[in-house]
Write a protein that holds these residues in place. Structure first.
Motif, short mmCIF file in Angstrom:
data_model
loop_
_atom_site.label_atom_id
_atom_site.label_comp_id
_atom_site.label_asym_id
_atom_site.label_seq_id
_atom_site.Cartn_x
_atom_site.Cartn_y
_atom_site.Cartn_z
N SER A 22 -3.23 44.82 8.55
CA SER A 22 -3.77 43.46 8.48
C SER A 22 -4.83 43.33 7.40
O SER A 22 -5.08 42.25 6.87
N ASN A 23 -5.45 44.46 7.03
CA ASN A 23 -6.49 44.45 6.01
C ASN A 23 -5.87 44.70 4.65
O ASN A 23 -5.48 45.82 4.33
N ARG A 24 -5.77 43.67 3.83
CA ARG A 24 -5.15 43.80 2.52
C ARG A 24 -6.21 44.05 1.45
O ARG A 24 -6.24 43.38 0.42
N ALA A 69 0.46 37.41 3.45
CA ALA A 69 -0.95 37.43 3.05
C ALA A 69 -1.14 37.85 1.60
O ALA A 69 -2.24 38.11 1.17
#
Length: 300
Positions: free
Chosen positions: A84-86, A198
Motif C-alpha cells: 500500500s506504501n508506494r 495508485a
C-alpha cells in the motif's frame, strides 16, 4: 493494438562481439570522454588493458593504457509495487550518474510516447531499431532512435510527462552521458511497470500497448547481459544494464534497472554506480547492492 516482437535478428554474433571486444556506448564518442567494452565480454582490468579510442563509425581502436585509482560510489533505489506504501526507498546519495545504456529504455519510452501523440504505433523499421537496442543493446540502433526522438530536447520533454525530474540528456549524440538519478530511474520504471490504481493521478502517459511492449523487451534481453538487478530476483525479472569506461580515468560506470519478483512480490530496482576499477568489480558491486536493497524492502 498490441506490439508483437519481430523475428529475431542479431546485429552481430556473440563470437564477433567477443572478437571486437569494444563498442562505443554513447553514440559517436570522443576518445577523451568515454569508451565501452562489448556486451557479454568481461575484459581484463583497465590497469592492464588498452583503453579504446572511438572512431567516427562507432568502432574502436587501441590507445595508451590507463591506470584507474579511485573508490567506487553506488546508489540504489527500490519501490514495492504490491504494498500500500508506494514510496521509493533510496540507499546512498541520490546524486547524478552517467546512464550508459540504461538510457535506451528512456529512448524507447520517448519514441513510443511521440508515436502515440501522432496517433500511430511504431512502424516496422522503428520496431526493428527498438528491439535491437533493448534486446542486444545495439548502439547504432540507439543512435538512430535518439536522432528520431529529437535527441536531448525530445527526451526531456517526454520525461516531464513520464514524471522524471532529475534526468538531463547528453549533448549531441552522447546519449550515454545523459545524467540521471536512481530515484528518477524508479519514476521511469513506474511509468512502464506500475499498473496499480495508485500509480499516478490521471491517465498514464504511456498506453498499455506501449508499456507492455517495453516490459516484453526487457524480459527478452540476450542471456549474456542477464546480470545486475536480476541477481535479486527469486523468480521473474525484466531489466536493462549499462556499462561504460571513462577513458580519462579508466574507471567504469556500471548500472542496472528493472523489475524483480521475490516470493510473489514485485519490486522496481535501480542501481547506479561509478568509479569501478573494472567491469567485473562494477557488476559485483551492483549485484550485491541490488540484493541488499531488495532484502531490506522485503523485510519491511
Amino acid at each position: 493494438m498490441r506490439y508483437r516482437l519481430l523475428p529475431v535478428r542479431h546485429p552481430e554474433t556473440a563470437a564477433r562481439r567477443r572478437g571486437r571486444r569494444v563498442v562505443a556506448c554513447a553514440g559517436v564518442l570522443l576518445a577523451s570522454v568515454t569508451a565501452l567494452v562489448s556486451a557479454g565480454t568481461l575484459d581484463p582490468s583497465p590497469a592492464t588493458a588498452a583503453a579504446p579510442t572511438a572512431r567516427p563509425d562507432g568502432t574502436a581502436g587501441s590507445a595508451a593504457p590507463v591506470r584507474p585509482c579511485s573508490k567506487a560510489r553506488v546508489t540504489a533505489a527500490v519501490l514495492s509495487l504490491d504494498g500500500s506504501n508506494r514510496a521509493t526507498t533510496v540507499h546512498g546519495d541520490d546524486t547524478a550518474y552517467d546512464t550508459a545504456s540504461i538510457i535506451k529504455v528512456d529512448i524507447l519510452a520517448t519514441a513510443l510516447l511521440q508515436a502515440q501523440d501522432a496517433g500511430r504505433t511504431l512502424d516496422a523499421h522503428e520496431r526493428e531499431l527498438a528491439e535491437a537496442m533493448i534486446l542486444h543493446s545495439d548502439n547504432a540502433s540507439a543512435n538512430a532512435l535518439w536522432r528520431e526522438i529529437g535527441r536531448a530536447p525530445g527526451l526531456e520533454a517526454a520525461n516531464k510527462r513520464l514524471g522524471l525530474t532529475s534526468t538531463k540528456g547528453g549533448d549531441g549524440f552522447l546519449w550515454g552521458l545523459t545524467q540521471t538519478t536512481a530515484s528518477d530511474q524508479i519514476r521511469l520504471l513506474r511509468a512502464v511497470f506500475d499498473t496499480g490504481s495508485a500509480s499516478n493521478a490521471g491517465p498514464a502517459p504511456l498506453d498499455e500497448a506501449s508499456r507492455a511492449y517495453i516490459r516484453t523487451l526487457m524480459t527478452h534481453i540476450e542471456s549474456d547481459q542477464a546480470w545486475g538487478v536480476s541477481s535479486a530476483a527469486g523468480s521473474g525479472w525484466a531489466l536493462k544494464n549499462g556499462w561504460l569506461q571513462r577513458s580519462t580515468t579508466g574507471l567504469w560506470d556500471i548500472n542496472s534497472i528493472g523489475q524483480v519478483t521475490v516470493n510473489g512480490h514485485r519490486y522496481l530496482v535501480a542501481v547506479l554506480s561509478a568509479g569501478n576499477t573494472s567491469m567485473n568489480d562494477g557488476i559485483a558491486l551492483v549485484e550485491r547492492t541490488a540484493r541488499a536493497a531488495v532484502e531490506s524492502a522485503a523485510g519491511r
